[in-house]
Design a protein around this motif. Structure first.
Motif, PDB file in Angstrom:
ATOM      1  N   ALA A 108      -4.082  42.337  51.539  1.00 49.32           N
ATOM      2  CA  ALA A 108      -4.450  43.408  50.606  1.00 49.32           C
ATOM      3  C   ALA A 108      -3.575  44.648  50.806  1.00 49.32           C
ATOM      4  O   ALA A 108      -4.062  45.767  51.005  1.00 49.32           O
ATOM      5  N   VAL A 109      -2.258  44.442  50.737  1.00 46.90           N
ATOM      6  CA  VAL A 109      -1.338  45.559  50.932  1.00 46.90           C
ATOM      7  C   VAL A 109      -0.105  45.366  50.047  1.00 46.90           C
ATOM      8  O   VAL A 109       0.333  44.235  49.800  1.00 46.90           O
ATOM      9  N   ILE A 110       0.422  46.467  49.560  1.00 42.53           N
ATOM     10  CA  ILE A 110       1.659  46.468  48.765  1.00 42.53           C
ATOM     11  C   ILE A 110       2.711  47.250  49.542  1.00 42.53           C
ATOM     12  O   ILE A 110       2.441  48.358  50.018  1.00 42.53           O
ATOM     13  N   ARG A 111       3.907  46.673  49.670  1.00 41.12           N
ATOM     14  CA  ARG A 111       4.991  47.317  50.408  1.00 41.12           C
ATOM     15  C   ARG A 111       6.007  47.890  49.409  1.00 41.12           C
ATOM     16  O   ARG A 111       6.584  47.150  48.623  1.00 41.12           O
ATOM     17  N   VAL A 112       6.198  49.181  49.470  1.00 37.77           N
ATOM     18  CA  VAL A 112       7.131  49.859  48.573  1.00 37.77           C
ATOM     19  C   VAL A 112       8.477  49.991  49.283  1.00 37.77           C
ATOM     20  O   VAL A 112       8.559  50.561  50.376  1.00 37.77           O
ATOM     21  N   ASN A 113       9.526  49.437  48.693  1.00 36.35           N
ATOM     22  CA  ASN A 113      10.840  49.479  49.337  1.00 36.35           C
ATOM     23  C   ASN A 113      11.996  49.661  48.350  1.00 36.35           C
ATOM     24  O   ASN A 113      13.157  49.585  48.731  1.00 36.35           O
ATOM     25  N   LYS A 114      11.696  49.906  47.076  1.00 35.58           N
ATOM     26  CA  LYS A 114      12.755  50.087  46.079  1.00 35.58           C
ATOM     27  C   LYS A 114      12.160  50.714  44.816  1.00 35.58           C
ATOM     28  O   LYS A 114      10.943  50.780  44.654  1.00 35.58           O
ATOM     29  N   ALA A 115      13.068  51.135  43.946  1.00 33.97           N
ATOM     30  CA  ALA A 115      12.642  51.746  42.678  1.00 33.97           C
ATOM     31  C   ALA A 115      13.679  51.460  41.602  1.00 33.97           C
ATOM     32  O   ALA A 115      14.874  51.329  41.883  1.00 33.97           O
ATOM     33  N   ALA A 116      13.211  51.348  40.362  1.00 36.43           N
ATOM     34  CA  ALA A 116      14.097  51.156  39.207  1.00 36.43           C
ATOM     35  C   ALA A 116      14.444  52.529  38.644  1.00 36.43           C
ATOM     36  O   ALA A 116      13.555  53.341  38.364  1.00 36.43           O
ATOM     37  N   ILE A 117      15.738  52.794  38.477  1.00 35.29           N
ATOM     38  CA  ILE A 117      16.216  54.097  38.031  1.00 35.29           C
ATOM     39  C   ILE A 117      17.103  53.926  36.803  1.00 35.29           C
ATOM     40  O   ILE A 117      17.998  53.078  36.791  1.00 35.29           O
ATOM     41  N   LEU A 118      16.868  54.740  35.772  1.00 33.19           N
ATOM     42  CA  LEU A 118      17.702  54.733  34.571  1.00 33.19           C
ATOM     43  C   LEU A 118      18.873  55.685  34.775  1.00 33.19           C
ATOM     44  O   LEU A 118      18.678  56.865  35.050  1.00 33.19           O
ATOM     45  N   VAL A 119      20.104  55.152  34.661  1.00 31.45           N
ATOM     46  CA  VAL A 119      21.300  55.973  34.874  1.00 31.45           C
ATOM     47  C   VAL A 119      22.294  55.742  33.748  1.00 31.45           C
ATOM     48  O   VAL A 119      22.161  54.806  32.955  1.00 31.45           O
ATOM     49  N   LYS A 120      23.314  56.599  33.684  1.00 34.66           N
ATOM     50  CA  LYS A 120      24.384  56.412  32.713  1.00 34.66           C
ATOM     51  C   LYS A 120      25.177  55.155  33.060  1.00 34.66           C
ATOM     52  O   LYS A 120      25.418  54.866  34.228  1.00 34.66           O
ATOM     53  N   ASN A 121      25.569  54.428  32.037  1.00 33.46           N
ATOM     54  CA  ASN A 121      26.340  53.202  32.227  1.00 33.46           C
ATOM     55  C   ASN A 121      27.828  53.550  32.314  1.00 33.46           C
ATOM     56  O   ASN A 121      28.424  54.026  31.349  1.00 33.46           O
ATOM     57  N   ALA A 122      28.426  53.321  33.478  1.00 33.89           N
ATOM     58  CA  ALA A 122      29.836  53.655  33.674  1.00 33.89           C
ATOM     59  C   ALA A 122      30.733  52.848  32.735  1.00 33.89           C
ATOM     60  O   ALA A 122      31.815  53.309  32.352  1.00 33.89           O
ATOM     61  N   ASP A 123      30.292  51.654  32.323  1.00 33.12           N
ATOM     62  CA  ASP A 123      31.099  50.810  31.432  1.00 33.12           C
ATOM     63  C   ASP A 123      31.258  51.433  30.048  1.00 33.12           C
ATOM     64  O   ASP A 123      32.204  51.111  29.326  1.00 33.12           O
ATOM     65  N   HIS A 124      30.327  52.332  29.684  1.00 33.26           N
ATOM     66  CA  HIS A 124      30.381  52.940  28.353  1.00 33.26           C
ATOM     67  C   HIS A 124      31.605  53.839  28.197  1.00 33.26           C
ATOM     68  O   HIS A 124      32.076  54.059  27.075  1.00 33.26           O
ATOM     69  N   ASP A 125      32.138  54.350  29.316  1.00 36.51           N
ATOM     70  CA  ASP A 125      33.314  55.223  29.247  1.00 36.51           C
ATOM     71  C   ASP A 125      34.546  54.464  28.755  1.00 36.51           C
ATOM     72  O   ASP A 125      35.432  55.045  28.122  1.00 36.51           O
ATOM     73  N   THR A 126      34.599  53.170  29.063  1.00 36.54           N
ATOM     74  CA  THR A 126      35.768  52.367  28.671  1.00 36.54           C
ATOM     75  C   THR A 126      35.460  51.376  27.557  1.00 36.54           C
ATOM     76  O   THR A 126      36.366  50.828  26.944  1.00 36.54           O
ATOM     77  N   ASP A 127      34.157  51.136  27.322  1.00 33.45           N
ATOM     78  CA  ASP A 127      33.749  50.180  26.295  1.00 33.45           C
ATOM     79  C   ASP A 127      32.667  50.803  25.426  1.00 33.45           C
ATOM     80  O   ASP A 127      31.511  50.918  25.838  1.00 33.45           O
ATOM     81  N   ALA A 128      33.026  51.218  24.229  1.00 33.70           N
ATOM     82  CA  ALA A 128      32.085  51.920  23.339  1.00 33.70           C
ATOM     83  C   ALA A 128      30.925  51.025  22.907  1.00 33.70           C
ATOM     84  O   ALA A 128      29.884  51.531  22.480  1.00 33.70           O
ATOM     85  N   THR A 129      31.111  49.702  23.015  1.00 30.18           N
ATOM     86  CA  THR A 129      30.042  48.789  22.607  1.00 30.18           C
ATOM     87  C   THR A 129      28.981  48.616  23.697  1.00 30.18           C
ATOM     88  O   THR A 129      27.900  48.088  23.436  1.00 30.18           O
ATOM     89  N   ALA A 130      29.292  49.054  24.909  1.00 32.07           N
ATOM     90  CA  ALA A 130      28.334  48.929  26.012  1.00 32.07           C
ATOM     91  C   ALA A 130      27.221  49.963  25.854  1.00 32.07           C
ATOM     92  O   ALA A 130      27.409  51.020  25.248  1.00 32.07           O
ATOM     93  N   ASN A 131      26.053  49.669  26.397  1.00 31.98           N
ATOM     94  CA  ASN A 131      24.933  50.596  26.343  1.00 31.98           C
ATOM     95  C   ASN A 131      25.273  51.887  27.096  1.00 31.98           C
ATOM     96  O   ASN A 131      25.996  51.857  28.099  1.00 31.98           O
ATOM     97  N   LYS A 132      24.735  53.004  26.596  1.00 34.16           N
ATOM     98  CA  LYS A 132      25.000  54.287  27.240  1.00 34.16           C
ATOM     99  C   LYS A 132      24.308  54.388  28.601  1.00 34.16           C
ATOM    100  O   LYS A 132      24.762  55.111  29.484  1.00 34.16           O
ATOM    101  N   THR A 133      23.187  53.690  28.739  1.00 34.86           N
ATOM    102  CA  THR A 133      22.440  53.744  29.990  1.00 34.86           C
ATOM    103  C   THR A 133      22.172  52.337  30.510  1.00 34.86           C
ATOM    104  O   THR A 133      22.270  51.354  29.764  1.00 34.86           O
ATOM    105  N   CYS A 134      21.833  52.251  31.775  1.00 38.27           N
ATOM    106  CA  CYS A 134      21.438  50.974  32.366  1.00 38.27           C
ATOM    107  C   CYS A 134      20.444  51.254  33.476  1.00 38.27           C
ATOM    108  O   CYS A 134      20.329  52.385  33.963  1.00 38.27           O
ATOM    109  N   VAL A 135      19.714  50.238  33.883  1.00 39.17           N
ATOM    110  CA  VAL A 135      18.712  50.380  34.943  1.00 39.17           C
ATOM    111  C   VAL A 135      19.267  49.757  36.219  1.00 39.17           C
ATOM    112  O   VAL A 135      19.761  48.627  36.206  1.00 39.17           O
ATOM    113  N   ILE A 136      19.198  50.514  37.304  1.00 43.64           N
ATOM    114  CA  ILE A 136      19.605  49.984  38.601  1.00 43.64           C
ATOM    115  C   ILE A 136      18.410  50.031  39.545  1.00 43.64           C
ATOM    116  O   ILE A 136      17.463  50.799  39.334  1.00 43.64           O
TER     117      ILE A 136
END
Length: 400
Positions: free
Chosen positions: A226-254
């Motif tokens: 009966a325990v949950i271990r927290v060791n990570k988190a999902a974060i929305l950030v800018k997608n670095a690929d969008h700088d070179t590829d306009a078709t790529a999403n502006k953001t991504c989740v890491i």
């Protein structure tokens, strides 16, 4: 050309053919053994002499900086690229970059970094505060300016930090929205009829941050203990690929580990929540069988019907739909974490325990955040003294 040369080590001042005066001090020799100089041009001889004398004093004190035409905006770009981005988390870099782009550069970007004055930065903070910007964002403007100029000192670009002694606007404490016990029950009753109801049971039953919930996997859940271990988190950030590829999403989740050791924690859960999660696990397995090859099993606890990670934006919209259906006042996802913490404190759980369950870096953060609960806790504590001090002094008998 008039000139006024001095002895070695004392610099010189001379006049050019165009009438301008040049002040010059020696910087020693370069790697090839050739002499190096720092020079600055002035319209008046007295200004040139003043600068030379000041430069010589600063040289002796070890605080002299070579004149530079680098602007504050140019330095911010250098600082962000060279000293920030390679060494911090993506979200932290985005925060610094946003503050530089929207607040520091528009007003002070064209000012030479060596000419930047504390008064200019203070005026910027005051204007932003008066415009209604949150006190936290105003504070981030100061933090960004101070950090960038601190590095400029190490680079020898400036001799002092113009952002070091700024006065921050007084913080305005935000009112924390906490759901009542009845509102909690109403929300969860409605949520039970929704496929994502498990998310709201977990948020109210563990106090996890939303990013931590969305990154939670079944490997982190121990239903036997009966325990949950927290060791990570999902974060929305800018997608670095969008700088070179306009078709790529502006953001991504890491997915990334907690910022501090306090973020790594184990959260005990109630028997009710254990039973709820067992039923959800069975439902999720059936869903996977029905979906077949289209299901992407990543081991996540909260998923779409195809096993994909749920976005925070979608979960926020879902909360609003459920609140409306339950006839509960509008609030946000973070309020569920506040509600969890408040219920614990109201149950007289020690603030130190609450701090550890929430993953706060210090107990001070917990006490400051939930100060609204403390008055009631103080009354409860004083109430426990009732009867302990019930004695009768001799003089009371004289009152009849």
């Amino acid at each position: 050309m008039a000139s006024a040369k001095n002895k070695n080590g004392q610099g010189c001042v001379y006049q050019r053919k165009d009438g301008y005066w040049v002040a010059q001090v020696s910087l020693g020799k370069d790697d090839n053994g050739k002499p190096k100089y720092a020079r600055k041009t002035f319209k008046r001889e007295e200004d040139a002499l003043h600068w030379r004398d000041k430069a010589l004093v600063e040289q002796r004190q070890g605080v002299f900086t070579v004149p530079s035409t680098v602007t504050f905006g140019e330095w911010l770009d250098i600082w962000l690229t060279r000293y920030v981005r390679p060494h911090v988390r993506p979200k932290t870099w985005e925060s610094y970059e946003y503050i530089a782009r929207f607040h520091l550069k528009p007003m002070l970007g064209n000012v030479k970094v060596q000419a930047l004055q504390t008064a200019q930065l203070q005026q910027l903070l005051n204007q932003r505060h008066q415009s209604g910007l949150s006190s936290r964002t105003v504070e981030l403007i100061q933090i960004t300016a101070r950090a960038s100029l601190k590095q400029a000192i190490h680079e020898g670009l400036v001799s002092r930090n113009a952002a070091e002694h700024l006065r921050k606007p007084k913080k305005v404490a935000k009112e924390i929205r906490v759901m009542t016990v009845e509102e909690m029950r109403k929300l969860l009753t409605v949520a039970d009829d929704d496929r994502l109801g498990t998310a709201f049971h977990l948020l109210l039953g563990t106090g996890m941050r939303v990013g931590e919930l969305l990154a939670l996997t079944w490997a982190d859940v121990d239903l036997e203990q009966a325990v949950i271990r927290v060791n990570k988190a999902a974060i929305l950030v800018k997608n670095a690929d969008h700088d070179t590829d306009a078709t790529a999403n502006k953001t991504c989740v890491i997915t990334q580990p907690p910022k501090t050791k306090h973020g790594h924690r184990s959260i005990p859960i109630t028997d009710d929540l254990v039973r709820y999660l067992r039923r959800w696990l069975i439902f999720q397995r059936r869903e996977r069988m029905i979906t077949g090859a289209d299901y992407q099993d990543k081991g996540l606890v909260i998923t779409t019907m195809f096993g994909h990670q749920v976005s925070q934006r979608y979960l926020a919209r879902k909360l609003q739909q459920l609140l409306s259906k339950a006839d509960v006042p509008v609030t946000n996802l973070h309020a569920l974490r506040h509600t969890y913490a408040t219920r614990l404190l109201e149950s007289e759980i020690h603030p130190k325990v609450v701090q550890e369950l929430l993953g706060h870096g210090s107990i001070g953060i917990t006490l400051n955040t939930y100060s609204h609960v403390l008055p009631d806790l103080k009354k409860q504590a004083i109430g426990k003294l009732e009867g302990m001090l019930n004695t009768r002094a001799r003089w009371q008998g004289q009152l009849g």
